[in-house]
Design an enzyme around this catalytic site. Structure first.
Site, PDB file in Angstrom:
ATOM      1  N   HIS A 101      50.648 -13.383  78.987  1.00 25.50           N
ATOM      2  CA  HIS A 101      50.065 -12.720  77.821  1.00 25.50           C
ATOM      3  C   HIS A 101      51.124 -11.965  77.016  1.00 25.50           C
ATOM      4  O   HIS A 101      51.400 -10.792  77.312  1.00 25.50           O
ATOM      5  CB  HIS A 101      49.001 -11.710  78.269  1.00 25.50           C
ATOM      6  CG  HIS A 101      47.723 -12.312  78.727  1.00 25.50           C
ATOM      7  ND1 HIS A 101      46.643 -12.505  77.882  1.00 25.50           N
ATOM      8  CD2 HIS A 101      47.337 -12.765  79.943  1.00 25.50           C
ATOM      9  CE1 HIS A 101      45.637 -13.040  78.570  1.00 25.50           C
ATOM     10  NE2 HIS A 101      46.034 -13.210  79.817  1.00 25.50           N
ATOM     11  N   GLU A 144      50.823 -10.646  74.127  1.00 25.49           N
ATOM     12  CA  GLU A 144      50.211  -9.507  73.425  1.00 25.49           C
ATOM     13  C   GLU A 144      50.107  -8.276  74.325  1.00 25.49           C
ATOM     14  O   GLU A 144      49.955  -7.151  73.833  1.00 25.49           O
ATOM     15  CB  GLU A 144      48.831  -9.898  72.876  1.00 25.49           C
ATOM     16  CG  GLU A 144      47.681  -9.893  73.857  1.00 25.49           C
ATOM     17  CD  GLU A 144      47.643 -11.097  74.785  1.00 25.49           C
ATOM     18  OE1 GLU A 144      46.674 -11.216  75.561  1.00 25.49           O
ATOM     19  OE2 GLU A 144      48.579 -11.935  74.743  1.00 25.49           O
ATOM     20  N   CYS A 191      46.722 -17.992  77.854  1.00 27.15           N
ATOM     21  CA  CYS A 191      45.878 -17.939  79.048  1.00 27.15           C
ATOM     22  C   CYS A 191      44.648 -18.842  78.873  1.00 27.15           C
ATOM     23  O   CYS A 191      44.781 -20.057  78.860  1.00 27.15           O
ATOM     24  CB  CYS A 191      45.505 -16.493  79.364  1.00 27.15           C
ATOM     25  SG  CYS A 191      44.882 -16.265  81.048  1.00 27.15           S
TER      26      CYS A 191
END
EC number: 6.3.5.3
Length: 231
Positions: free
Chosen positions: A203, A205, A86
Site C-alpha cells: 500500500h 498510500e 492490494c
C-alpha cells in the site's frame, strides 16, 4: 493531472488514496462510484484496497462486472494510467487487465506489516522517478496476496521486464525469508504489456506521510505525476 479513485461497496482504502493524492501530492482528485460509466476526464485511475463486494466468490470476482471497470478497461486500452493496490491488484487480474491471480497467503493468515520491495524496472510511469535496484519500505495488509501464474506467463513477464517490484531484504536481497505470502519469485507488483497498468499488493498510500512513519510509497505517486507531465 487529475486522478480518479474508484469506490466499490466494501472498499476501505479509497479515502486514504484520495487524501494522499489531493492533500499531499496536491493533485486534482475525484471519487468514482462503482456504478458510473464516466471516468470524468481523469488522467489516472486508482483501484484501491479493501474488500470490494465483501470478497464474495473470490477477491475481485464481482467487482470486475461493475460498470466502472468496463470504463477502466477501455481507458487502459487507450493508454490511460491505472494503478491497482492490494484488492485493486486482485480486481485487475480478475478483469483481465493483468495476468495471473492472487491466492491465499502461504501461511493462511492475514498479514499486516511493513515490508521491503525492490524496484525491478524503471521503464514504467509508476517507477520512472526511481532507481532500479533501490529498496522501498511499504506496508502490506492482505489475506490473498500470493501471486501465481503459469510458467509461460512468468517467462513472458521476465522477458518483457514487467515485474515491477519484488519482496526483498532491507539491503535488496531476494530471499525466501523476505517473501511474506509465498508469491512466486517474490513478486510484489507487475505491469501490463503496455506498461500503463500496475498492480501491486503493498500500500503506497499508507507510506506517504511522515506522520505514518514511512514515505517511500509517495514516490510511486510522484513518479506517476512526473510521467504525466512529460506526456
Amino acid at each position: 493531472m487529475k486522478f480518479g479513485v474508484l469506490i466499490f461497496p466494501g472498499s476501505n482504502c479509497d479515502h486514504d488514496a484520495h487524501w494522499v493524492l489531493g492533500q499531499v501530492a496536491k493533485q486534482p482528485v475525484t471519487f468514482l462510484w462503482h456504478e458510473s460509466h464516466d471516468l470524468e476526464n481523469c488522467d489516472a485511475i486508482v483501484v484501491p484496497g479493501g474488500f470490494a463486494y465483501g470478497d464474495y466468490l473470490r477477491t475481485g470476482a464481482i467487482a470486475k462486472f461493475s460498470p466502472v471497470m468496463e470504463a477502466v478497461r477501455k481507458f487502459a486500452d487507450k493508454g490511460g494510467l491505472v494503478i491497482g493496490i492490494c484488492n485493486g491488484f486482485q480486481i485487475l487480474t480478475e478483469s483481465g487487465l493483468l495476468p495471473g491471480a492472487l491466492l491465499r497467503n502461504e501461511g493462511l493468515k492475514y498479514i499486516c506489516k511493513p515490508v521491503n520491495i525492490r524496484v525491478e524496472t524503471t521503464d514504467a510511469p509508476f517507477t520512472q522517478g526511481l532507481k532500479k535496484g533501490e529498496v522501498l519500505q511499504v506496508p502490506i495488509g492482505h489475506m490473498e496476496g500470493n501471486y501465481v501464474c503459469d510458467d509461460a506467463t512468468l517467462a513472458e513477464l521476465k522477458k518483457q521486464d514487467r515485474i515491477v517490484f519484488r519482496y526483498a531484504t532491507p539491503d535488496g536481497q531476494i530471499t525466501r525469508e523476505a517473501n511474506p505470502n509465498g508469491s512466486i519469485e517474490n513478486i510484489a507488483g507487475i505491469c501490463n504489456e503496455g506498461r500503463n497498468v500496475l498492480g501491486m499488493m503493498p500500500h503506497p498510500e499508507r507510506a506517504s506521510e511522515n506522520e505514518l512513519g514511512m514515505t517511500d510509497g509517495f514516490r510511486i505517486f510522484e513518479s506517476m505525476v512526473g510521467a504525466m507531465a512529460k506526456r
